[in-house]
Scaffold this active site. Structure first.
Site, PDB file in Angstrom:
ATOM      1  N   ASP A 132       0.863  -1.172   0.000  1.00 46.95           N
ATOM      2  CA  ASP A 132       0.000   0.000   0.000  1.00 46.95           C
ATOM      3  C   ASP A 132       0.908   1.234   0.000  1.00 46.95           C
ATOM      4  OD1 ASP A 132      -2.261   1.616   0.185  1.00 46.95           O
ATOM      5  OD2 ASP A 132      -2.453   1.366   2.354  1.00 46.95           O
ATOM      6  N   ASP A 147      -0.203   5.042   1.190  1.00 42.12           N
ATOM      7  CA  ASP A 147      -0.406   5.948   2.324  1.00 42.12           C
ATOM      8  C   ASP A 147      -0.370   5.197   3.651  1.00 42.12           C
ATOM      9  OD1 ASP A 147      -1.238   8.762   1.185  1.00 42.12           O
ATOM     10  OD2 ASP A 147      -2.235   7.272  -0.068  1.00 42.12           O
ATOM     11  N   ASP A 185      -2.310  -0.767   5.768  1.00 40.58           N
ATOM     12  CA  ASP A 185      -2.592  -0.203   7.088  1.00 40.58           C
ATOM     13  C   ASP A 185      -4.063  -0.062   7.442  1.00 40.58           C
ATOM     14  OD1 ASP A 185      -2.906   2.066   5.166  1.00 40.58           O
ATOM     15  OD2 ASP A 185      -3.316   3.155   7.020  1.00 40.58           O
TER      16      ASP A 185
END
Length: 241
Positions: free
Chosen positions: A18, A20, A194
């Site tokens: 991922d 961000d 996240d």
């Protein structure tokens, strides 16, 4: 569980990341994130060491990923898999529903509150309230109402954002598509993310014996955990040593 020692092996694994809060720290606005010194070099070296089996899997559009990681143009999936660039550079775009009626429904709320940001993507709308966290419920209610009579969308909640995305796209499906192509095919998938938007990716990689690594706190299907984006960057640098 904590991240196991030797969680990543260049000889057998395919690495999916991922963006961000995994590679870069969160910022008040999506365009304000900072790419830490050394990250692009680390990704370039990781891709080379893994025989090319490294890809970014993000909710961001590909053009934003390319902007932040320039001059790299990695294999990548954007907008939760709506758009995908394979290792050979071939582009795939899924058909998406129109967002025009959603825009018309949500624009008045955004116009009333300077702290809100409505991010327009291909076949998706993300309503960010990071600068106005007290408006969380108003944003969720507005997005839910906007989607009530719209087919082809799914509501997705993330960190200080609520999003309408194409129902047929998710990060698990994007990773599955990569895993059918060289240089990913035949490797063990490892996915680091996240947010709740990454849970479909964790579910898919682990269903076939791969490893999901959750960044930060919160409930997750991931079998392993790492503390922060800074810790991810440190780990990636260490596996190159």
């Amino acid at each position: 569980m904590p991240l196991p020692n030797h969680a990543y092996d260049f000889s057998v694994d395919a690495l999916f990341l991922d963006f961000d809060n995994t590679l870069v720290d969160l910022a008040p606005r999506p365009e304000s994130v900072l790419v830490p010194p050394g990250l692009i070099t680390s990704l370039q070296r990781l891709q080379r060491a893994a025989g090319g089996a490294l890809a970014i899997v993000s909710g961001r559009p590909l053009e934003q990923i390319d902007h932040f990681l320039a001059p790299l143009r990695l294999p990548a999936a954007g907008v939760h898999g709506v758009e995908r660039r394979s290792a050979d550079g071939c582009m795939t775009q899924l058909p998406v529903p129109s967002i025009e009626r959603l825009l018309a429904h949500l624009n008045p709320l955004v116009a009333q509150h300077a702290g809100l940001l409505l991010e327009v993507k291909r076949g998706a709308l993300a309503l960010h309230y990071r600068r106005a966290p007290e408006l969380e419920q108003a944003c969720v209610q507005a997005m839910t109402a906007a989607l009530r009579h719209e087919a082809g969308f799914a509501l997705l909640r993330g960190k200080m954002v609520v999003e309408a995305k194409a129902a047929d796209a998710d990060k698990g499906s994007a990773i599955a598509a990569f895993m059918q192509e060289p240089p990913f095919i035949g490797r063990r998938p490892v996915f680091i993310g996240d947010d709740s938007t990454d849970e479909a990716g964790f579910a898919w990689v682990q269903s076939g014996g791969g490893l999901g690594i959750k960044v930060g706190p919160g409930d997750s299907l991931a079998h392993a955990r790492i503390a922060s984006a800074a810790a991810v960057r440190t780990m990636l640098a260490q596996v190159l040593q």
